[in-house]
Enzyme design. Structure first.
Site, short mmCIF file in Angstrom:
data_model
loop_
_atom_site.label_atom_id
_atom_site.label_comp_id
_atom_site.label_asym_id
_atom_site.label_seq_id
_atom_site.Cartn_x
_atom_site.Cartn_y
_atom_site.Cartn_z
N GLY A 198 0.84 -1.20 0.00
CA GLY A 198 0.00 0.00 0.00
C GLY A 198 0.87 1.24 0.00
O GLY A 198 2.09 1.18 0.18
N ASN A 240 5.90 -5.90 5.37
CA ASN A 240 6.32 -7.28 5.67
C ASN A 240 6.17 -8.23 4.48
O ASN A 240 7.05 -9.06 4.24
CB ASN A 240 5.61 -7.82 6.92
CG ASN A 240 4.14 -7.49 6.92
OD1 ASN A 240 3.59 -7.06 5.90
ND2 ASN A 240 3.49 -7.68 8.05
N GLY A 241 5.10 -8.07 3.71
CA GLY A 241 4.92 -8.91 2.52
C GLY A 241 6.05 -8.67 1.53
O GLY A 241 6.65 -9.61 0.99
N ILE A 266 2.87 2.26 7.17
CA ILE A 266 2.28 3.13 8.19
C ILE A 266 1.90 2.30 9.42
O ILE A 266 1.74 2.84 10.51
CB ILE A 266 1.02 3.86 7.65
CG1 ILE A 266 -0.03 2.86 7.17
CG2 ILE A 266 1.39 4.85 6.58
CD1 ILE A 266 -1.41 3.48 7.03
N ASP A 267 1.77 0.97 9.24
CA ASP A 267 1.34 0.12 10.35
C ASP A 267 2.41 -0.05 11.42
O ASP A 267 2.12 -0.45 12.55
CB ASP A 267 0.94 -1.26 9.84
CG ASP A 267 -0.31 -1.24 8.97
OD1 ASP A 267 -0.89 -0.14 8.83
OD2 ASP A 267 -0.70 -2.29 8.45
N GLU A 278 -8.45 -0.64 13.00
CA GLU A 278 -9.27 -1.42 12.05
C GLU A 278 -9.26 -2.92 12.32
O GLU A 278 -10.22 -3.61 12.00
CB GLU A 278 -8.85 -1.15 10.60
CG GLU A 278 -7.47 -1.65 10.22
CD GLU A 278 -7.23 -1.62 8.71
OE1 GLU A 278 -6.06 -1.57 8.34
OE2 GLU A 278 -8.19 -1.67 7.93
N TYR A 316 -7.52 6.30 3.73
CA TYR A 316 -6.35 6.57 2.89
C TYR A 316 -5.74 7.95 3.13
O TYR A 316 -4.63 8.21 2.69
CB TYR A 316 -6.73 6.38 1.42
CG TYR A 316 -7.17 4.96 1.16
CD1 TYR A 316 -6.26 3.92 1.23
CD2 TYR A 316 -8.50 4.65 0.90
CE1 TYR A 316 -6.65 2.60 1.04
CE2 TYR A 316 -8.90 3.34 0.70
CZ TYR A 316 -7.97 2.31 0.77
OH TYR A 316 -8.36 1.01 0.59
N VAL A 329 -4.57 9.10 5.80
CA VAL A 329 -3.41 9.08 6.69
C VAL A 329 -2.16 8.57 5.99
O VAL A 329 -1.06 8.67 6.52
CB VAL A 329 -3.65 8.26 8.00
CG1 VAL A 329 -4.88 8.72 8.73
CG2 VAL A 329 -3.70 6.75 7.73
N1 LIG Z 1 5.45 -14.48 1.48
C1 LIG Z 1 5.67 -13.81 0.35
N2 LIG Z 1 6.58 -14.25 -0.55
C2 LIG Z 1 6.82 -13.58 -1.70
N3 LIG Z 1 6.19 -12.42 -2.02
C3 LIG Z 1 5.28 -11.93 -1.17
C4 LIG Z 1 4.98 -12.59 0.06
N4 LIG Z 1 4.02 -11.86 0.71
C5 LIG Z 1 3.75 -10.81 -0.08
N5 LIG Z 1 4.51 -10.84 -1.20
C6 LIG Z 1 4.48 -9.86 -2.28
O1 LIG Z 1 4.92 -8.61 -1.76
C7 LIG Z 1 4.16 -7.54 -2.30
C8 LIG Z 1 3.63 -6.66 -1.20
O2 LIG Z 1 2.95 -7.42 -0.19
P1 LIG Z 1 1.72 -6.82 0.63
O3 LIG Z 1 0.64 -6.44 -0.32
O4 LIG Z 1 1.39 -7.76 1.71
O5 LIG Z 1 2.25 -5.44 1.19
P2 LIG Z 1 3.32 -5.10 2.30
O6 LIG Z 1 4.67 -5.12 1.71
O7 LIG Z 1 3.12 -5.96 3.49
O8 LIG Z 1 2.98 -3.58 2.59
P3 LIG Z 1 1.75 -2.97 3.41
O9 LIG Z 1 2.30 -2.59 4.74
O10 LIG Z 1 1.33 -1.81 2.64
O11 LIG Z 1 0.68 -4.01 3.52
C9 LIG Z 1 3.04 -8.16 -3.13
O12 LIG Z 1 3.32 -7.92 -4.49
C10 LIG Z 1 3.06 -9.62 -2.77
O13 LIG Z 1 2.78 -10.45 -3.87
O1 LIG Z 2 -6.71 -0.91 0.77
P1 LIG Z 2 -5.32 -1.37 0.59
O2 LIG Z 2 -4.49 -0.53 -0.28
O3 LIG Z 2 -5.21 -2.82 0.22
O4 LIG Z 2 -4.60 -1.23 2.01
C1 LIG Z 2 -5.15 -1.34 3.27
C2 LIG Z 2 -4.11 -1.77 4.27
O5 LIG Z 2 -2.86 -1.21 3.99
C3 LIG Z 2 -2.30 -0.60 5.13
O6 LIG Z 2 -2.47 0.77 4.98
C4 LIG Z 2 -0.83 -0.88 5.23
O7 LIG Z 2 -0.62 -2.23 5.44
C5 LIG Z 2 -3.11 -1.16 6.29
O8 LIG Z 2 -3.12 -0.31 7.38
C6 LIG Z 2 -4.44 -1.39 5.67
O9 LIG Z 2 -5.13 -2.45 6.29
MG LIG Z 3 1.79 -6.12 5.07
#
Ligand SMILES: Nc1ncnc2c1ncn2[C@@H]1O[C@H](COP(=O)(O)OP(=O)(O)OP(=O)(O)O)[C@@H](O)[C@H]1O
Ligand SMILES: O=P(O)(O)OC[C@H]1O[C@](O)(CO)[C@@H](O)[C@@H]1O
Ligand SMILES: [Mg+2]
Length: 529
Positions: A181, A271-272, A300-301, A400, A452, A454
């Protein structure tokens, strides 16, 4: 495990407690669980512990005089930084990174040797991850390894430019990708990565559009980046490159990295994204590619473990505080006004807790780490009734992810596999309305969901500085030959951590820690169970 004694509220001073605290190293922090009960139920001192690490497993026997040494060896092993020299026999070259205008007293340039400048970090430099020595597991927020809460040094690698580098800057192709995000500060990091790469002498810098999808989707072209192009992107929120969730498989991403001849990949995300960066790093190693994958923790989390904070969090809290302030003004100005604000946080309540604390206007703060009842004698609704009676108005801030157990869960997930949460804000709004109607008391509910807002804003001053340092250090880390690392801040120092160590589980608010207690002191709320 043998010495663990489960009590109704948790574990006493047993192996299980130490296992928990060490496994979750700093995630939850406190080992004070169930302190009262534990006092009266002295159990046998644990003698061994399985330290669960990603790469190693060490059995610790606290009666063994060398247990600390064993712990530290395991620690050093886990926090050792992966390097491209682990798989290649490479000779370094002197760095091309210097900010010094080199002059002799006569004004001639380039005559002061580079090593006169003390701006480089030595590979053996370390920063301490933890600086408090807790005298007992019952000290507030104590994080203990053994039952006596002994002091054990836990060192991590210092970030920054090295004297020797492992890439020829003019041969490097560097790529930047922003995933997940939006988050305030993404553009600040992109900008600093580009600036720093150029300072080293890199000419071939590209942006991968729309997260990991940009490696895959036909029609998405990489964007050439330069100082001129990114100079002012920090003045706006969002991501100059675009973001996305979901996307291609790791092998497809690495195919694309190979085809594009990328040498350095800077991955900005939560983390993802870090899990993705680690998978890319592993796959590059498997294929013996000389690619440095360096992550910068964005969310932001604030839910990535081991680090003080992720960039964007401060700004999100500041924005969230504005929403709380509006809710306060609305509630204060209405007859029996109730301001309700729902704030983001996929699995943790950091934004809600910090915004509640910083605003000082919240009467009830609800986070996912602390369960609560809405109904009943000790429920939130009863408390709101009291607040309306005694004070005339009140403000509630709910994260949330809080109270999800009170709602129906669809089981749906987003493109990245993250659970889609049910709307606790709307649920509470309805419950509050129904409750006050039921007891025949007027209540004027103003519900604010800033969602969104924030995270779509530009970074505030403190985040902008954090982004600057993390972005610069990410580039230094890549040139130093590290890969599979993240550039972050620990205990106020800038460090590199192996990505493996930060993707074990999301960081959550320690509900037995000092910060949550401070929040409770500020709101004055009771236990809602
Ligand atoms: N375990 C995993 N292994 C490989 N790729 C991953 C994994 N988890 C998530 N991804 C990839 O990482 C990208 C971002 O993951 P995600 O949507 O969970 O956001 P995030 O990095 O955790 O950020 P946010 O804090 O905004 O949620 C995505 O394109 C997803 O496919
Ligand atoms: O609606 P989107 O873009 O999938 O993101 C929502 C999530 O992304 C975050 O902003 C960041 O992980 C969370 O706080 C929220 O749950
Ligand atoms: Mg995440």
């Amino acid at each position: 495990m043998a010495a663990a004694v489960k009590t109704s509220g948790g574990f006493c001073n047993t192996q299980q407690q130490w296992l928990h605290s060490t496994r979750d190293l700093f995630l939850h922090g406190s080992t004070r669980s169930n302190a009262k009960e534990c006092k009266s139920r002295k159990t046998k001192k644990p003698t061994s512990l399985r330290v669960k690490a990603t790469s190693t497993k060490v059995e610790l026997d606290f009666n063994d005089p060398s247990w600390k040494q064993k712990f530290q060896e395991d620690w050093d092993n886990r926090f050792n930084l992966p390097r491209i020299t682990d798989i290649y026999d490479l000779k370094p070259r002197p760095t091309t990174f210097s900010l010094m205008k080199q002059r002799t007293p006569t004004g001639d340039e380039d005559s002061t040797p580079m090593d006169m400048w003390n701006g480089y970090v030595n590979n053996d430099d370390r920063a301490l991850m933890k600086v408090i020595k807790y005298s007992s597991p019952t000290s507030a927020g104590a994080e203990c390894i053994d039952p006596d809460c002994s002091w054990v040094e836990q060192w991590v690698h210092r970030a920054g430019p090295r004297k020797d580098i492992y890439y020829e800057p003019n041969e490097v192709k560097a790529a930047i990708v922003t995933c997940g995000g939006l988050c305030p500060g993404l553009n600040d990091v992109i900008r600093q990565v580009v600036f720093t790469l150029e300072t080293y002498g890199v000419k071939n810098i590209v942006g991968i559009p729309f997260g990991f999808r940009g490696f895959f989707e036909k029609g998405l072209k990489e964007m050439p980046l330069s100082r001129n192009l990114v100079e002012n992107i920090n003045l706006a929120g969002g991501s100059f490159l675009g973001v996305s969730r979901g996307g291609p498989k790791t092998s497809e991403i690495v195919d694309s990295i190979q085809a594009r001849r990328i040498d350095m990949l800077f991955v900005l995300g939560g983390n993802g994204t870090h899990a993705g960066a680690n998978a890319i790093h592993d796959e590059c190693r498997k294929r013996k590619l000389k690619v440095s994958v360096v992550a910068v923790p964005k969310t932001i989390d604030n839910d990535i473990p081991l680090m003080d904070k992720t960039f964007g969090f401060d700004t999100a809290v500041e924005e969230a505080q504005r929403a709380i302030n509006s809710a306060y003004i609305e509630a204060r100005s209405a007859y029996h006004g109730i301001g309700l604000v729902k704030l983001m946080g996929r699995s943790s309540g950091f934004i809600a807790m910090h915004a509640s604390l910083s605003s000082g206007q919240v009467d009830v703060c609800l986070i996912p780490e602390v369960s609560f009842a809405l109904d009943g004698e000790y429920g939130v609704l009863q408390h709101l009734e009291q607040l309306i009676k005694n004070k005339g108005f009140c403000v509630v801030c709910v994260a949330e992810a809080a109270g999800q157990e009170l709602l129906q869960n669809s089981g749906a997930t987003d493109a990245s596999g993250n659970a889609i949460l049910s709307d606790i804000g709307v649920h509470m709004q309805q419950k509050i309305k129904t409750h006050f109607k039921g007891i025949g008391v007027h209540a004027d509910i103003k519900y604010i969901d800033p969602t969104y807002m924030v995270r779509a804003c530009r970074a505030n001053a403190s985040d902008a500085i954090l982004c600057t340092v993390l972005g610069q250090n990410a580039v230094h880390g890549a040139f130093a030959g590290f890969s599979g690392i993240t550039s972050c801040i620990c205990n106020t120092h800038y460090v590199y951590l192996p990505v493996t160590q930060v993707i074990t589980a999301p960081k959550r608010v320690n509900h037995k820690g000092r910060m949550w207690h401070r929040c409770l002191t500020s709101t004055g709320q009771p236990d809602f169970r």
